[in-house]
Write a protein that holds these residues in place. Structure first.
Motif: not given
Length: 350
Positions: A87-91, A107-114
């Motif tokens: 899950d890429l939810s901001i929480k 800058l911030a990067l939230l990722t699951n690779g996809v």
């Protein structure tokens, strides 16, 4: 451009090994690090890509984000990773919030690779926004997405320029998302506005459904007409637009393939056990091909995600939830006959 080839190669890797990328470490090694390398960062230099970047944040001691990316000797981008199916939810990005305020990173990067979600502090200084200003989907991207992604490259990195454009880009992406929702499934408000202008008399449910279907089809016609006009101008030499813009528009055109037609005929044959087959309609879109009951996009029987020749999925529905099943080709649809008939019965009961 070089980034285009690198990202295309990474997309092929994703589609080949998708089922093996269930853990966070697999996503990092197979997708995230090659993604950072495609942007020009030296993933083998711990002074540039810092693994398990740590700093003390208030009473929180020794907390880590997966990577800190340095440009000019300073941390500029924070990266938090999740499993490829995570899950890429901001929480689930609490470390990013805290580190964003405690470091010089903008800058911030939230990722699951996809999916790669880029954040900044466009709304309030030194506080990471709740919503990303740019999202890149490795499994489904456009030429314009690649051009935006190129602005994050190491060789061309300009933090001030990226941050200054982030607010406008964020608003544009949010407006675009809302428009897409309206045209995929027109809201009652939009239907009411259009029907109120064109229909004399009481707007009943049947009238709303008729206008909702017409709005969706009219939107498709607008897109096709726009594509045809641009192509005609290009062929006649009457357009001053650069070639890459013409190519991008052409990529947006919807082309129904023989495989999709075969799949539709199989689903319609299955549905014929429950309903008149003439009520089963195919409506193609850019990223999937929908099979609808009564040509109503709120009555989806199934979706065929057949655009990739090596990674095909059949979307099966229960309520509003879609579950994707991997299939080799249209013939495999027969394996899900029971689920398709169950969905038709569900729609008939509404």
């Amino acid at each position: 451009m070089e980034i285009e080839a690198s990202i295309a190669e990474l997309q092929a890797t994703l589609r080949k090994h998708r089922e093996k990328l269930a853990t966070e470490e697999a996503a990092k090694t197979t997708l995230v690090l090659p993604f950072l390398r495609a942007l020009g960062y030296n993933i083998f230099d711990p002074d540039e890509v810092v693994p398990e970047f740590t700093c003390d944040v208030g009473t929180k001691k020794g907390e880590k984000v997966d990577y800190g990316i340095c440009v000019g000797g300073e941390i500029k981008i924070l990266v938090e990773c999740k499993p490829a199916n995570g899950d890429l939810s901001i929480k689930h990005a609490s470390q990013l919030y805290r580190y964003f305020a405690a470091t010089d990173a903008r800058l911030a990067l939230l990722t699951n690779g996809v999916v790669y979600r880029f954040f900044t502090d466009a709304e309030k200084a030194n506080m990471m926004d709740d919503r990303p200003f740019f999202t890149f989907d490795l499994d489904n991207y456009k030429a314009s997405d690649l051009r935006t992604l190129a602005t994050f490259q190491r060789a061309d990195f300009d933090l001030a320029r990226i941050v200054s454009h982030a607010g406008a880009l964020k608003l544009q992406s949010e407006v675009l998302a809302e428009l897409r929702k309206e045209f995929d499934e027109p809201s009652d408000d939009l239907v009411k506005i259009i029907a109120g202008r064109l229909h004399d008399g009481i707007i009943t449910k049947a009238v709303r459904d008729r206008f909702r279907s017409a709005i969706t089809q009219a939107y498709g016609s607008l897109i096709r007409d726009g594509v045809h006009q641009r192509l005609e101008k290009a062929i006649s030499g009457g357009s001053d637009e650069p070639d890459h813009e013409i190519a991008e528009v052409d990529q947006g055109a919807v082309e129904t393939t023989d495989v999709e037609i075969e799949g539709f005929n199989i689903i319609r044959a299955i549905c014929a056990e429950k309903v008149d087959p003439s009520r089963v309609v195919m409506r193609d879109a850019k990223s999937y091909c929908a099979i609808l009951l009564d040509d109503n996009n709120r009555r989806t029987i199934a979706r065929m995600h057949f655009n990739s020749p090596t990674s095909r999925y059949l979307g099966l529905f229960s309520g509003k939830d879609e579950a994707r099943e991997s299939v080799m080709g249209p013939v495999d649809i027969f394996k899900y006959k029971r689920a398709i008939l169950k969905r038709v019965a569900e729609l008939e009961e509404e």
